[in-house]
Scaffold this motif. Sequence first.
Motif, PDB file in Angstrom:
ATOM      1  N   LYS A   1       4.155  -6.817   1.538  1.00 24.32           N
ATOM      2  CA  LYS A   1       3.735  -5.910   0.311  1.00 24.32           C
ATOM      3  C   LYS A   1       2.505  -6.469  -0.338  1.00 24.32           C
ATOM      4  O   LYS A   1       1.950  -5.529  -0.859  1.00 24.32           O
ATOM      5  N   THR A   2       2.601  -7.645  -0.762  1.00 24.62           N
ATOM      6  CA  THR A   2       1.534  -8.113  -1.386  1.00 24.62           C
ATOM      7  C   THR A   2       0.150  -7.967  -0.644  1.00 24.62           C
ATOM      8  O   THR A   2      -0.803  -7.971  -1.114  1.00 24.62           O
ATOM      9  N   GLU A   3       0.256  -8.499   0.713  1.00 25.94           N
ATOM     10  CA  GLU A   3      -0.865  -8.296   1.466  1.00 25.94           C
ATOM     11  C   GLU A   3      -1.226  -7.063   1.581  1.00 25.94           C
ATOM     12  O   GLU A   3      -2.555  -6.600   1.367  1.00 25.94           O
ATOM     13  N   ASP A   4      -0.506  -5.760   1.721  1.00 24.71           N
ATOM     14  CA  ASP A   4      -0.958  -4.394   1.677  1.00 24.71           C
ATOM     15  C   ASP A   4      -1.357  -4.209   0.247  1.00 24.71           C
ATOM     16  O   ASP A   4      -2.678  -3.508   0.258  1.00 24.71           O
ATOM     17  N   ALA A   5      -1.055  -4.662  -0.883  1.00 27.24           N
ATOM     18  CA  ALA A   5      -1.669  -4.090  -2.053  1.00 27.24           C
ATOM     19  C   ALA A   5      -3.164  -4.838  -2.106  1.00 27.24           C
ATOM     20  O   ALA A   5      -4.017  -4.549  -2.737  1.00 27.24           O
ATOM     21  N   LEU A   6      -3.149  -6.104  -1.754  1.00 29.72           N
ATOM     22  CA  LEU A   6      -4.591  -6.507  -1.770  1.00 29.72           C
ATOM     23  C   LEU A   6      -5.625  -6.107  -0.940  1.00 29.72           C
ATOM     24  O   LEU A   6      -6.686  -5.859  -1.082  1.00 29.72           O
ATOM     25  N   LYS A   7      -5.099  -5.520   0.221  1.00 24.16           N
ATOM     26  CA  LYS A   7      -5.941  -4.967   1.382  1.00 24.16           C
ATOM     27  C   LYS A   7      -6.680  -3.626   0.706  1.00 24.16           C
ATOM     28  O   LYS A   7      -7.570  -3.216   0.717  1.00 24.16           O
ATOM     29  N   ALA A   8      -5.654  -2.894  -0.301  1.00 26.24           N
ATOM     30  CA  ALA A   8      -6.121  -1.644  -0.957  1.00 26.24           C
ATOM     31  C   ALA A   8      -7.109  -1.953  -1.861  1.00 26.24           C
ATOM     32  O   ALA A   8      -7.945  -1.274  -2.006  1.00 26.24           O
ATOM     33  N   TYR A   9      -6.890  -3.119  -2.742  1.00 24.97           N
ATOM     34  CA  TYR A   9      -7.973  -3.471  -3.778  1.00 24.97           C
ATOM     35  C   TYR A   9      -9.228  -3.851  -2.896  1.00 24.97           C
ATOM     36  O   TYR A   9     -10.243  -3.549  -3.605  1.00 24.97           O
ATOM     37  N   GLN A  10      -9.034  -4.792  -1.788  1.00 29.26           N
ATOM     38  CA  GLN A  10     -10.300  -4.892  -1.093  1.00 29.26           C
ATOM     39  C   GLN A  10     -11.034  -3.906  -0.901  1.00 29.26           C
ATOM     40  O   GLN A  10     -12.417  -3.479  -0.743  1.00 29.26           O
ATOM     41  N   GLN A  11     -10.404  -2.941  -0.407  1.00 29.17           N
ATOM     42  CA  GLN A  11     -10.929  -1.340   0.222  1.00 29.17           C
ATOM     43  C   GLN A  11     -11.847  -0.830  -1.069  1.00 29.17           C
ATOM     44  O   GLN A  11     -12.678  -0.135  -0.745  1.00 29.17           O
ATOM     45  N   LYS A  12     -11.305  -0.910  -2.218  1.00 25.49           N
ATOM     46  CA  LYS A  12     -11.611  -0.406  -3.482  1.00 25.49           C
ATOM     47  C   LYS A  12     -13.024  -1.128  -3.888  1.00 25.49           C
ATOM     48  O   LYS A  12     -14.014  -0.349  -4.281  1.00 25.49           O
ATOM     49  N   LEU A  13     -13.004  -2.460  -3.651  1.00 23.68           N
ATOM     50  CA  LEU A  13     -14.354  -2.945  -3.760  1.00 23.68           C
ATOM     51  C   LEU A  13     -15.464  -2.963  -2.601  1.00 23.68           C
ATOM     52  O   LEU A  13     -16.294  -3.409  -2.533  1.00 23.68           O
TER      53      LEU A  13
END
Length: 252
Positions: free
Chosen positions: A36-48
């Motif tokens: 879940k942490t990895e998925d959240a981080l991936k979502a933020y990376q996509q925003k960047l």
Amino acid sequence: MLLKKGDTGPAVTRLQTALAKLGLYTWVIDGDFGQKTEDALKAYQQKLNVKPDGMLGDYVAGKLGLVSVPASAPVNTKPVIVLTAGHSLVDPGACNGKFTEAGIVREVRNGVTAILNSRGYKVINDGTGTDNQPLGKAAALVKQGKIAIEFHLNAAVSKSATGVEALAQSKDKLICQKLCSALSSVLDIPVRGSAGGWKDEGSGQHSKLAYVSAGGIILELFFISNDAELQKYLERKDHVFTAIADVLTDHV
């Protein structure tokens, strides 16, 4: 900083908290870097608009406010670094579809600056955000730093033209070679020329380059005209920022 799935501890707790504040992590903050942490981080990376690999590097950590200089760090003990972006707001440089040289090199300037700032270095720029001052003002900044780099992209009629290179005075040959080697490794592209990517200013399109004459380095990151190289940059830009920052940290 590098955190990845399987890590645990206070650093993961801070990451989860930062992602939760953005509404990307909505589960228990437990200091356990799981799926879940990895998925959240991936979502933020996509925003960047960086490669969503689910691993926390210095650039993304800086954006999340997770990297800071300790309060006890000595003041003004690290050398000043000058980073500028080629071209200007009225000169986009080379283009490939919607991507412009000026836009990409501003992004690189800002990304590397954020990482160096997080490591306690003072960085002087030719603008912040989307600002980009013309060559005359950028060249005037060179003498203010121990080292000065202006980011550019190469371009050619042939889309197969490839590689990284740097133009500088002989005093900066070594760091040019280190920068070219690091970018070659991250982007999986060749180092141009027979001197490890370094070329003197007479090797450029112009017989005399104002930025190099002032003592700075012109770093030609890759060929924007090469579709494959452009795509690699778009996928790995956070690693590009970190690689450049690592070389500078080690060199100065």
